[in-house]
Design a protein around this motif. Structure first.
Motif, PDB file in Angstrom:
ATOM      1  N   ILE A  62       3.486 -24.010  23.412  1.00  0.00           N
ATOM      2  CA  ILE A  62       3.395 -22.666  22.837  1.00  0.00           C
ATOM      3  C   ILE A  62       2.031 -22.534  22.187  1.00  0.00           C
ATOM      4  N   LEU A  63       1.272 -21.544  22.601  1.00  0.00           N
ATOM      5  CA  LEU A  63      -0.062 -21.318  22.060  1.00  0.00           C
ATOM      6  C   LEU A  63       0.055 -20.498  20.781  1.00  0.00           C
ATOM      7  N   ALA A  64      -0.560 -20.969  19.711  1.00  0.00           N
ATOM      8  CA  ALA A  64      -0.568 -20.259  18.436  1.00  0.00           C
ATOM      9  C   ALA A  64      -2.002 -20.111  17.961  1.00  0.00           C
ATOM     10  N   ILE A  65      -2.363 -18.943  17.507  1.00  0.00           N
ATOM     11  CA  ILE A  65      -3.712 -18.684  17.002  1.00  0.00           C
ATOM     12  C   ILE A  65      -3.782 -19.124  15.544  1.00  0.00           C
ATOM     13  N   PRO A  66      -4.767 -19.957  15.176  1.00  0.00           N
ATOM     14  CA  PRO A  66      -4.860 -20.417  13.788  1.00  0.00           C
ATOM     15  C   PRO A  66      -5.217 -19.275  12.848  1.00  0.00           C
ATOM     16  N   PRO A  67      -4.829 -19.379  11.576  1.00  0.00           N
ATOM     17  CA  PRO A  67      -5.133 -18.317  10.616  1.00  0.00           C
ATOM     18  C   PRO A  67      -6.627 -18.048  10.492  1.00  0.00           C
ATOM     19  N   GLU A  68      -7.485 -19.090  10.659  1.00  0.00           N
ATOM     20  CA  GLU A  68      -8.914 -18.894  10.532  1.00  0.00           C
ATOM     21  C   GLU A  68      -9.461 -17.954  11.593  1.00  0.00           C
TER      22      GLU A  68
ATOM     23  N   GLY B  68      -7.688 -15.372  12.796  1.00  0.00           N
ATOM     24  CA  GLY B  68      -6.947 -14.113  12.736  1.00  0.00           C
ATOM     25  C   GLY B  68      -5.471 -14.237  13.014  1.00  0.00           C
ATOM     26  N   GLY B  69      -4.982 -15.465  13.201  1.00  0.00           N
ATOM     27  CA  GLY B  69      -3.561 -15.663  13.446  1.00  0.00           C
ATOM     28  C   GLY B  69      -2.750 -15.549  12.168  1.00  0.00           C
ATOM     29  N   TYR B  70      -1.447 -15.588  12.332  1.00  0.00           N
ATOM     30  CA  TYR B  70      -0.528 -15.441  11.198  1.00  0.00           C
ATOM     31  C   TYR B  70      -0.210 -16.817  10.634  1.00  0.00           C
ATOM     32  N   ASP B  71      -0.344 -16.961   9.322  1.00  0.00           N
ATOM     33  CA  ASP B  71      -0.058 -18.247   8.680  1.00  0.00           C
ATOM     34  C   ASP B  71       1.431 -18.328   8.361  1.00  0.00           C
TER      35      ASP B  71
END
Length: 324
Positions: A313-319, A321-324
């Motif tokens: 599962i690909l998750a965008i890091p908070p740095e 712009g992803g959701y923490d």
């Protein structure tokens, strides 16, 4: 009173002052330590606690002590009616959000009333007088004392509460046609005297009322992740259940069968089972759970059944712009 620093007329979004200078009151909102007007009207400041409010030119209907209001009975308890307030008598404007009001059995009529059962039913529309408007609305359906207008105490059959005609009328102080139970001469019950609230408690109560008024009546709530809690659910959350744990299990400890990790859950477990059964019927599912989940766990619960085993599962890091 008006503050010389404030204009005579403001529109929504006009700056009124800093949070260090005023407390936000009716017709205002606070954003990042700054207080703004939320309605068109005249700003005024209460010199007692420096609360700033905006008296709306065409304001949201509100109720005050002494008002006659139409209310719909939502729940009948042995000693209390829980009602949804529809609007003030004599006006067609509804109260926004249908705020909750209560009628204690001691305020149903002059004299003694043993029970509300048989006197009122869910869905009745009653005419009641406001005894207290803040922090909670308390009503009475007793006849006014001598000197008050008797016509004001009775609903006219040709009148109707704002929005729709009533299903059944109950006039303040009107006795049931049959089965009326009254006892005269009983000594009043003595009430415990409460300690006066501290300044911090009064400030807390004002802030909570301001929040309820602002988020409940004056703005559009567009945060998708927030819950829309019904009045019935709020009443249950205000009970002792709100602070209790339950974790049903099936195991043994020192040879003794254990069905819950916590004690004192006799009724909690029954409530959870009822809620789970209701959720399963609502969503036409074989199984359901009503235990709260964090946002991350809820997202995983939705994604995992859609993916084959060992998928990534690909998750965008908070740095980034992803959701923490």
């Amino acid at each position: 009173m008006s503050d010389p620093e404030l204009p005579n007329l403001v529109v929504p979004g006009d700056y009124l002052g800093a949070a260090e200078q005023y407390l936000p009151g009716r017709g205002t909102y606070e954003n990042r330590g700054r207080i703004y007007a939320s309605v068109l009207g005249t700003p005024k400041v209460d010199p007692r606690d420096r609360t700033v409010r905006v008296d709306a030119r065409n304001g949201i209907p509100e109720i005050v002590e002494g008002d006659l209001v139409y209310a719909r009975v939502e729940e009948v308890k042995s000693a209390m009616l829980i009602c949804a307030l529809l609007g003030r008598a004599g006006t067609r404007r509804r109260l926004p959000g249908e705020p909750e009001g209560t009628v204690h059995i001691s305020k149903a009529r002059e004299g003694y009333t043993e029970s509300f059962q048989g006197e009122f039913a869910v869905g009745d529309v009653i005419l009641a007088r406001v005894m207290q408007s803040t922090p909670s609305v308390k009503l009475t359906t007793a006849r006014p004392r001598s000197g008050s207008s008797p016509r004001a105490a009775r609903p006219a059959m040709r009148s109707s509460p704002p929005g729709r005609p009533p299903t059944r009328w109950s006039a303040p102080g009107a006795a049931a046609s049959s089965g009326e139970r009254s006892r005269r001469g009983r000594a009043p019950t003595r009430r415990a005297m409460a300690l006066p609230p501290s300044e911090a408690e009064r400030r807390l109560a004002r802030l909570v009322r301001a929040h309820d008024r602002w988020r409940g009546r004056e703005v559009f709530n567009l945060l998708a992740s927030e819950n829309a809690v019904s009045p019935t659910a709020r009443r249950y959350l205000a009970s002792d259940l709100a602070g209790r744990y339950t974790l049903p299990i099936s195991t043994t400890f020192d040879g003794e069968a254990i069905d819950n990790s916590y004690t004192g859950t006799r009724y909690t477990d029954q409530i959870e089972r009822l809620a789970n059964d209701a959720a399963a019927r609502l969503f036409r599912a074989r199984f359901a759970t009503t235990r709260p989940l964090s946002g991350h766990i809820a997202a995983l619960s939705a994604l995992v059944p859609l993916l084959p085993p060992k998928s990534r599962i690909l998750a965008i890091p908070p740095e980034q712009g992803g959701y923490d």
